[in-house]
Design a protein around this motif. Structure first.
Motif, PDB file in Angstrom:
ATOM      1  N   GLN A 203       0.816  -1.211   0.000  1.00  0.00           N
ATOM      2  CA  GLN A 203       0.000   0.000   0.000  1.00  0.00           C
ATOM      3  C   GLN A 203       0.856   1.271   0.000  1.00  0.00           C
ATOM      4  O   GLN A 203       0.521   2.244  -0.699  1.00  0.00           O
ATOM      5  CB  GLN A 203      -0.956  -0.007   1.193  1.00  0.00           C
ATOM      6  CG  GLN A 203      -2.221   0.799   0.980  1.00  0.00           C
ATOM      7  CD  GLN A 203      -3.115   0.246  -0.122  1.00  0.00           C
ATOM      8  OE1 GLN A 203      -3.778   0.999  -0.813  1.00  0.00           O
ATOM      9  NE2 GLN A 203      -3.121  -1.065  -0.310  1.00  0.00           N
ATOM     10  N   THR A 207       0.815   4.650  -2.412  1.00  0.00           N
ATOM     11  CA  THR A 207       0.829   6.012  -1.879  1.00  0.00           C
ATOM     12  C   THR A 207       1.846   6.866  -2.617  1.00  0.00           C
ATOM     13  O   THR A 207       1.561   8.009  -3.006  1.00  0.00           O
ATOM     14  CB  THR A 207       1.146   5.997  -0.377  1.00  0.00           C
ATOM     15  OG1 THR A 207       0.125   5.276   0.317  1.00  0.00           O
ATOM     16  CG2 THR A 207       1.227   7.411   0.182  1.00  0.00           C
ATOM     17  N   ALA A 228      -1.292  11.114   3.290  1.00  0.00           N
ATOM     18  CA  ALA A 228      -0.742   9.918   3.925  1.00  0.00           C
ATOM     19  C   ALA A 228      -0.176  10.238   5.298  1.00  0.00           C
ATOM     20  O   ALA A 228      -0.304   9.446   6.240  1.00  0.00           O
ATOM     21  CB  ALA A 228       0.335   9.303   3.035  1.00  0.00           C
ATOM     22  N   ASP A 312      -4.896   0.655   6.537  1.00  0.00           N
ATOM     23  CA  ASP A 312      -4.465   0.901   5.156  1.00  0.00           C
ATOM     24  C   ASP A 312      -5.221   0.021   4.170  1.00  0.00           C
ATOM     25  O   ASP A 312      -5.444   0.426   3.022  1.00  0.00           O
ATOM     26  CB  ASP A 312      -2.967   0.645   5.027  1.00  0.00           C
ATOM     27  CG  ASP A 312      -2.137   1.599   5.870  1.00  0.00           C
ATOM     28  OD1 ASP A 312      -2.689   2.585   6.387  1.00  0.00           O
ATOM     29  OD2 ASP A 312      -0.925   1.354   6.019  1.00  0.00           O
ATOM     30  N   GLY A 323      -4.804   3.493   0.124  1.00  0.00           N
ATOM     31  CA  GLY A 323      -3.539   4.199   0.268  1.00  0.00           C
ATOM     32  C   GLY A 323      -3.281   5.373  -0.640  1.00  0.00           C
ATOM     33  O   GLY A 323      -2.223   5.991  -0.530  1.00  0.00           O
ATOM     34  N   ARG A 368       5.844   2.665   5.574  1.00  0.00           N
ATOM     35  CA  ARG A 368       4.547   3.332   5.692  1.00  0.00           C
ATOM     36  C   ARG A 368       4.698   4.762   6.204  1.00  0.00           C
ATOM     37  O   ARG A 368       4.028   5.684   5.714  1.00  0.00           O
ATOM     38  CB  ARG A 368       3.654   2.514   6.621  1.00  0.00           C
ATOM     39  CG  ARG A 368       2.304   3.095   6.883  1.00  0.00           C
ATOM     40  CD  ARG A 368       1.467   2.217   7.801  1.00  0.00           C
ATOM     41  NE  ARG A 368       0.215   2.887   8.076  1.00  0.00           N
ATOM     42  CZ  ARG A 368       0.026   3.719   9.082  1.00  0.00           C
ATOM     43  NH1 ARG A 368       1.009   3.982   9.924  1.00  0.00           N
ATOM     44  NH2 ARG A 368      -1.146   4.304   9.258  1.00  0.00           N
TER      45      ARG A 368
END
Length: 455
Positions: A203, A207, A228, A312, A323, A368
């Protein structure tokens, strides 16, 4: 965000019922569908301000205009807050007036492209005579929280009060972000787990590919995806990369256990939202919910509760990929193309798992968190996010070739990956294009973004 669940009088007394509600999503491959959702910011053309709900150029007027084109209104306390059509699609409102299309269930990406095109044409036909535009980016680039009107939906009142108790950016999430997401099916519990793990791990790469929110309140914010970044400090109890999903024994029951520990927001009864923020669904199942003492939850309450978690990738009777920043038409269709190619073809899915199977929980979380700032340059297990993105796109394109769903002119669904392939090849995201324009063509002002990135 979701409307209240369809009411169900069946009481929930045990977790097995909740597990079965998720298991009911299992479908044979021939029944798999593609559901695409996207949000967009409305603004008045002459001053770029967000739309209020009321007024001659408000969201209510927009919804009434769409109703005249065949949509059916849904009201709450006398206010139109959503629209539906006969094909299973809906138009809903986010807290800050972001207009969302929740599309119908499509067999092919070509149908998705047609649906998005038809919707945006309808929106423009209503908006243009009113002097309204709609913008496709991930974070409101100009206006402050206090400049954005709240929409009249009961669940948003409750969420708005609760968010500041659990994180510093939840109100930004509600008022100032827009996303595009795709909802995809699974065949079995094991298929769900495999798809969930792959999509959670990858994910952040989506993004990076879709990053289009480098501005906050008119200035560069040091991020490529401010949207994000918002999710890193919204509410840790209901967001994140679900590290438990990679543990042995992951399945529907484990996800239910997690959801039972996600604090509640509300209970919907008799057309109104009852504040249950911070209370326990486990207590609710034992008749001990402070907001409704002595009552047991229904399946409708559980369906509502599932919509109040924001990981997510979210599991309901399908998987939601969550995402990506919002963007223009081509990227709206590119998002379902990416994930359909990866997850709906077994060879591509196996290849995607090979990309991520050695990543540790620490690797995944660092990716992330860092992706919002570093984008495609983010390091991951000795490679970069851009390296992974290139591999993902090859796998997705091959998966779509094998699906072999073609237009009348003979083109398969891989055509919709083109904007992402350009981004991965050049290493330049929409956010970086915007930043270059800001310092060059736009003369240090974000206002031109509202025309160049409008639908």
């Amino acid at each position: 965000m979701s409307a209240p669940a369809v009411p169900s009088a069946e009481p929930v007394t045990g977790t097995r019922q909740l597990v079965e509600a998720l298991e009911a999503g299992c479908k044979p491959k021939e029944a798999w569908r593609i559901g695409t959702e996207h949000e967009k910011f409305g603004f008045t053309l002459e001053d770029l301000k967000p739309l209020p709900y009321e007024g001659p150029r408000g969201i209510k007027t927009m919804l009434n205009g769409l109703t005249a084109l065949g949509w059916q209104p849904i009201a709450e306390d006398g206010n139109v807050i959503a629209l539906t059509d006969s094909q299973g699609a809906s138009v809903t409102l986010e807290p800050g007036g972001q207009l969302e299309l929740s599309g119908g269930l499509m067999e092919t990406l070509h149908q998705t492209a047609d649906e998005v095109t038809a919707h945006l044409e309808q929106v423009k036909s209503v908006a243009e005579p009113l002097g309204i535009g709609f913008l496709g980016v991930g974070f409101q680039p100009k206006w402050r929280r206090e400049d954005i009107p709240w929409m009249p939906k009961g669940r948003y009142d409750i969420m708005g009060r609760h968010m500041p108790r659990v994180g510093s950016k939840g109100i930004d999430m509600m008022l100032r972000t827009c996303t595009v997401q795709v909802n995809l099916d699974f065949a079995s519990e094991s298929d769900m787990v495999r798809k969930l793990r792959v999509s959670l791990a990858l994910q952040p790469i989506a993004t990076a590919l879709f990053a289009s929110s480098p501005f906050i309140e008119g200035r560069p914010c040091g991020l490529l995806s401010a949207r994000a970044d918002v999710w890193t400090d919204t509410d840790p109890a209901r967001t994140g990369g679900l590290p438990f999903a990679f543990d042995e024994g992951m399945g529907f029951e484990r996800y239910v256990d997690w959801m039972l520990d996600v604090p509640m927001y509300f209970v919907y009864r008799n057309g109104r939202y009852i504040d249950a923020a911070g209370q326990s669904f486990r207590d609710f199942m034992e008749g001990r919910l402070p907001a409704l003492p002595g009552e047991l939850p229904t399946q409708g309450d559980w369906a509502d509760h599932l919509t109040t978690a924001f990981p997510d990738v979210r599991l309901k009777k399908f998987l939601e990929m969550r995402g990506a920043d919002g963007g223009p038409w081509r990227r709206l269709v590119a998002l379902p193309a990416l994930w359909t190619g990866l997850l709906y073809d077994s060879i591509a899915l196996d290849g995607a798992w090979e990309l991520v199977k050695t990543w540790t929980a620490q690797d995944r979380e660092a990716l992330r968190v860092d992706i919002a700032r570093q984008g495609l340059d983010t390091p991951i297990a000795g490679r970069t996010a851009r390296d992974i993105a290139i591999d993902m796109l090859v796998l997705a394109a091959d998966g779509l070739h094998r699906r072999d769903r073609r237009t009348e002119s003979g083109r398969d669904e891989s055509i919709y990956l083109a904007p992402l392939e350009t981004i991965a090849r050049t290493g330049c995201t929409a956010a970086e294009e915007m930043l270059e324009a800001f310092t060059d063509r736009w003369g240090g002002c974000v206002d031109p973004l509202f025309s160049e990135y409008a639908y």
